[in-house]
Write an enzyme that holds these catalytic residues in place. Sequence first.
Site, PDB file in Angstrom:
ATOM      1  N   ALA A 149      -1.782   6.505   1.354  1.00 24.11           N
ATOM      2  CA  ALA A 149      -2.531   6.312   2.434  1.00 24.11           C
ATOM      3  C   ALA A 149      -2.311   7.189   3.860  1.00 24.11           C
ATOM      4  CB  ALA A 149      -1.714   4.747   3.201  1.00 24.11           C
ATOM      5  N   VAL A 187       1.011  -1.214   0.161  1.00 26.47           N
ATOM      6  CA  VAL A 187       0.018   0.106   0.075  1.00 26.47           C
ATOM      7  C   VAL A 187       0.807   1.228  -0.046  1.00 26.47           C
ATOM      8  CG1 VAL A 187      -1.867   1.249   1.481  1.00 26.47           C
ATOM      9  CG2 VAL A 187      -1.766  -1.308   1.330  1.00 26.47           C
ATOM     10  N   CYS A 188       0.738   2.293  -1.030  1.00 25.18           N
ATOM     11  CA  CYS A 188       1.554   3.416  -1.023  1.00 25.18           C
ATOM     12  C   CYS A 188       1.366   4.161   0.215  1.00 25.18           C
ATOM     13  CB  CYS A 188       1.158   4.197  -2.254  1.00 25.18           C
ATOM     14  SG  CYS A 188       2.137   5.556  -2.300  1.00 25.18           S
ATOM     15  N   ILE A 189       2.692   4.279   0.924  1.00 26.33           N
ATOM     16  CA  ILE A 189       2.330   4.932   2.325  1.00 26.33           C
ATOM     17  C   ILE A 189       1.992   6.613   1.941  1.00 26.33           C
ATOM     18  CG2 ILE A 189       4.881   5.663   2.261  1.00 26.33           C
ATOM     19  CD1 ILE A 189       4.717   4.914   5.398  1.00 26.33           C
TER      20      ILE A 189
END
Length: 130
Positions: free
Chosen positions: A81, A76-78
Amino acid sequence: MKFAIAVYSPPHAPASRRALRFAEAVLGSGHEIVRLFFYQDGVHNACSSIVTPQDENNVAGEWQNFISCHQLDSVVCIAAALRRGVLDQQEAERHERRAACVSPPWELSGLGQLHDAIQSADRLICFGGH
């Protein structure tokens, strides 16, 4: 064939469900998924606090089960997110937030993980986005 799959849509969007069905077909056909990468609104697929109405498919839950069952690398792209409040325990503590909604099998990491997946895969398939 090795696939990297990027999901840009939230779980209630048709593109997220199509991405999941595609991923199931990839593995069902004997191919490999090198990484699933959730970006933009796609990060919501990793959020365990989503409540799906009874008359709708729980696509976020299906993603979690699929990833766990097949032990897939799911990133998940931080940055995406954090912008959307989709936090794991470490980020919730770091930013002094009371709640975390991301837990394994999901992993928060940077956009470089998508680049790495593209380098390792024969094909990048993207679902959703603008």
